[in-house]
Design a protein around this motif. Structure first.
Motif, PDB file in Angstrom:
ATOM      1  N   LEU A  43      24.408  -2.545 -27.210  1.00 29.89           N
ATOM      2  CA  LEU A  43      24.733  -2.891 -25.829  1.00 29.89           C
ATOM      3  C   LEU A  43      24.809  -4.400 -25.586  1.00 29.89           C
ATOM      4  O   LEU A  43      25.804  -4.900 -25.067  1.00 29.89           O
ATOM      5  CB  LEU A  43      23.713  -2.260 -24.881  1.00 29.89           C
ATOM      6  N   TYR A  96      31.779  -0.976 -19.563  1.00 31.70           N
ATOM      7  CA  TYR A  96      31.694  -0.113 -18.376  1.00 31.70           C
ATOM      8  C   TYR A  96      31.320  -0.812 -17.072  1.00 31.70           C
ATOM      9  O   TYR A  96      32.104  -0.794 -16.125  1.00 31.70           O
ATOM     10  CB  TYR A  96      30.694   1.027 -18.628  1.00 31.70           C
ATOM     11  N   PRO A  97      30.123  -1.416 -16.965  1.00 31.53           N
ATOM     12  CA  PRO A  97      29.715  -1.881 -15.624  1.00 31.53           C
ATOM     13  C   PRO A  97      30.358  -3.194 -15.205  1.00 31.53           C
ATOM     14  O   PRO A  97      30.204  -3.606 -14.065  1.00 31.53           O
ATOM     15  CB  PRO A  97      28.191  -2.049 -15.763  1.00 31.53           C
ATOM     16  N   TYR A 125      37.106   0.499 -15.055  1.00 31.15           N
ATOM     17  CA  TYR A 125      35.935   1.083 -15.712  1.00 31.15           C
ATOM     18  C   TYR A 125      36.360   1.539 -17.102  1.00 31.15           C
ATOM     19  O   TYR A 125      37.240   2.395 -17.238  1.00 31.15           O
ATOM     20  CB  TYR A 125      35.482   2.262 -14.856  1.00 31.15           C
ATOM     21  N   GLY A 127      34.975   1.514 -21.625  1.00 34.49           N
ATOM     22  CA  GLY A 127      33.954   1.171 -22.607  1.00 34.49           C
ATOM     23  C   GLY A 127      34.200  -0.153 -23.294  1.00 34.49           C
ATOM     24  O   GLY A 127      33.280  -0.785 -23.783  1.00 34.49           O
ATOM     25  N   ILE A 201      21.092  -2.454 -16.984  1.00 35.01           N
ATOM     26  CA  ILE A 201      21.769  -1.543 -17.902  1.00 35.01           C
ATOM     27  C   ILE A 201      20.794  -1.020 -18.958  1.00 35.01           C
ATOM     28  O   ILE A 201      20.711   0.188 -19.214  1.00 35.01           O
ATOM     29  CB  ILE A 201      22.957  -2.255 -18.577  1.00 35.01           C
ATOM     30  N   MET A 205      19.197   2.833 -19.141  1.00 32.77           N
ATOM     31  CA  MET A 205      19.498   3.595 -20.351  1.00 32.77           C
ATOM     32  C   MET A 205      18.223   4.174 -20.953  1.00 32.77           C
ATOM     33  O   MET A 205      18.177   5.327 -21.385  1.00 32.77           O
ATOM     34  CB  MET A 205      20.216   2.703 -21.355  1.00 32.77           C
ATOM     35  N   GLU A 237      24.143  10.237 -21.178  1.00 27.34           N
ATOM     36  CA  GLU A 237      24.019   8.850 -21.624  1.00 27.34           C
ATOM     37  C   GLU A 237      24.972   8.634 -22.792  1.00 27.34           C
ATOM     38  O   GLU A 237      24.818   9.224 -23.851  1.00 27.34           O
ATOM     39  CB  GLU A 237      22.581   8.562 -22.043  1.00 27.34           C
ATOM     40  N   GLY A 260      31.985   8.026 -19.533  1.00 26.05           N
ATOM     41  CA  GLY A 260      30.982   6.970 -19.569  1.00 26.05           C
ATOM     42  C   GLY A 260      29.553   7.432 -19.437  1.00 26.05           C
ATOM     43  O   GLY A 260      28.624   6.712 -19.806  1.00 26.05           O
ATOM     44  N   CYS A 263      24.404   7.983 -16.818  1.00 20.39           N
ATOM     45  CA  CYS A 263      23.563   6.785 -16.861  1.00 20.39           C
ATOM     46  C   CYS A 263      24.375   5.541 -16.501  1.00 20.39           C
ATOM     47  O   CYS A 263      23.916   4.699 -15.730  1.00 20.39           O
ATOM     48  CB  CYS A 263      22.943   6.633 -18.254  1.00 20.39           C
ATOM     49  N   VAL A 264      25.577   5.430 -17.052  1.00 21.26           N
ATOM     50  CA  VAL A 264      26.429   4.275 -16.742  1.00 21.26           C
ATOM     51  C   VAL A 264      26.803   4.273 -15.263  1.00 21.26           C
ATOM     52  O   VAL A 264      26.817   3.217 -14.617  1.00 21.26           O
ATOM     53  CB  VAL A 264      27.699   4.297 -17.614  1.00 21.26           C
ATOM     54  N   GLN A 267      23.987   2.974 -13.422  1.00 21.96           N
ATOM     55  CA  GLN A 267      23.938   1.522 -13.571  1.00 21.96           C
ATOM     56  C   GLN A 267      24.884   0.851 -12.577  1.00 21.96           C
ATOM     57  O   GLN A 267      24.547  -0.164 -11.956  1.00 21.96           O
ATOM     58  CB  GLN A 267      24.329   1.133 -14.999  1.00 21.96           C
TER      59      GLN A 267
END
Length: 351
Positions: A43, A96-97, A125, A127, A201, A205, A237, A260, A263-264, A267
């Motif tokens: 990450l 993502y975020p 949005y 990855g 993030i 996670m 996740e 995604g 969880c994402v 976030q």
């Protein structure tokens, strides 16, 4: 349901959670160690630097200059002004975020962007190539080509959705802001806000993985680490795609990555300070996720590409904790957070 009953139910649930954490403390500790390893290996190296750079580009106004050629080529079918178009382009490669974070920066500069930012947020949005090719491609399928197909499928589906969403926008009503500012204040703001975002993030996670692993422990005799449960974990996740193998159809992997994970989306909810509706965002993401799966299926059928299935379940090596990039990223983020917390403590003491 009254407030009193609701509070009682929440209290009972918290007591049950505390007892579960005590009973499965060893499993929880192992999950946290595993999550920290993922943060340091995957990450932080794949998102943190992009997040700092993208935040700086948006706040400084340089993003509009960099993406101007693409904007002129696509302005007839993507009805966004140069600032929002630059957010779209950067969000497709940064992680993502990052797209939501950039939209938040844009809205903070000009509230008139609020409505259109809300509508395009689910499609700014992705990855990002570093995560998709590095993890889904090289780790799961041992093939950069597989990761590239997934990345292209997700990108094309997002662009199609953006074209549809913005088709009724009128260019003369779009805001144009071309001021640039590359001062030290902009740089420090990008560093601090990115460090806070990456911490959100990583911590979320960890929380989501603890929840899924505790559920797995409680239902161990039923689930027994089945493939279906690994699919569910990937929906919850997205980094759990690492537990899948090359027998997973490429179109299904594309769906997981395009969606995604919950969880994402959580976030994004936190990064946006609750202005993004969690369930609405999740439902909207199902559309491009299904579309990206269809595009991936079409690409593989036309090209005849098949992911290589290894005879042994050996994963490609990932970044190690000794990697200088990882150590630099973690060290930089830690120093930034310490400096930020010190400033907050000084402010708090005044009161």
């Amino acid at each position: 349901m009254t407030v009193k009953v609701k509070n009682i139910l929440i209290s009972i649930a918290m007591v049950f959670l505390l007892i579960t954490l005590i009973i499965y403390s060893k499993d929880t500790a192992e999950t946290i160690r595993h999550c920290i390893e993922i943060c340091t290996k995957t990450l932080i190296p794949s998102i943190f630097a992009y997040m700092i750079l993208c935040t700086f580009l948006i706040n400084s106004g340089l993003s509009e200059i960099i993406t101007a050629p693409l904007w002129y080529l696509s302005r007839s079918f993507i009805k966004l002004d140069r600032k929002l178009f630059s957010v779209l382009v950067l969000s497709l490669i940064a992680g993502y975020p990052v797209g939501t974070k950039m939209l938040k920066e844009v809205v903070s500069q000009n509230k008139k962007y609020t409505e259109i930012a809300r509508r395009i947020a689910p499609f700014c949005y992705a990855g990002g190539p570093a995560f998709i090719i590095g993890i889904a491609g090289n780790v799961v399928y041992n093939s950069s080509a597989a990761g590239l197909i997934i990345f292209l499928s997700c990108t094309i589906s997002n662009i199609i959705c953006i074209i549809f969403i913005t088709r009724k926008e009128k260019e003369n009503n779009l805001l144009q802001n071309r001021r640039t500012d590359t001062s030290g204040k902009i740089v420090s703001s990008a560093l601090l806000s990115s460090a806070k975002a990456i911490m959100i993030i990583c911590l979320s996670m960890i929380v989501f993985n603890i929840a899924t692993d505790l559920f797995s422990c409680l239902t161990e005799n039923i689930l027994c680490d089945t493939t279906a449960f690994r699919f569910v974990k990937s929906i919850i996740e997205v980094t759990n795609i690492c537990t899948l193998d090359a027998t997973t159809p490429l179109w299904l992997m594309t769906f997981f990555i395009s969606f995604g994970g919950l969880c994402v989306i959580f976030q994004i909810y936190l990064i946006a300070d609750g202005t993004v509706r969690f369930f609405r965002f999740a439902l909207f993401r199902l559309i491009p996720s299904a579309l990206s799966s269809a595009i991936c299926f079409a690409i593989t059928e036309i090209s005849g590409f098949e992911a290589f299935i290894p005879t042994t379940n050996v994963k490609s090596p990932m970044l190690t904790i000794e990697n200088p990039l990882v150590l630099f990223s973690v060290g930089s983020m830690s120093l930034i957070l310490i400096a930020y917390l010190s400033d907050q403590i000084k402010i708090f003491k005044k009161y």
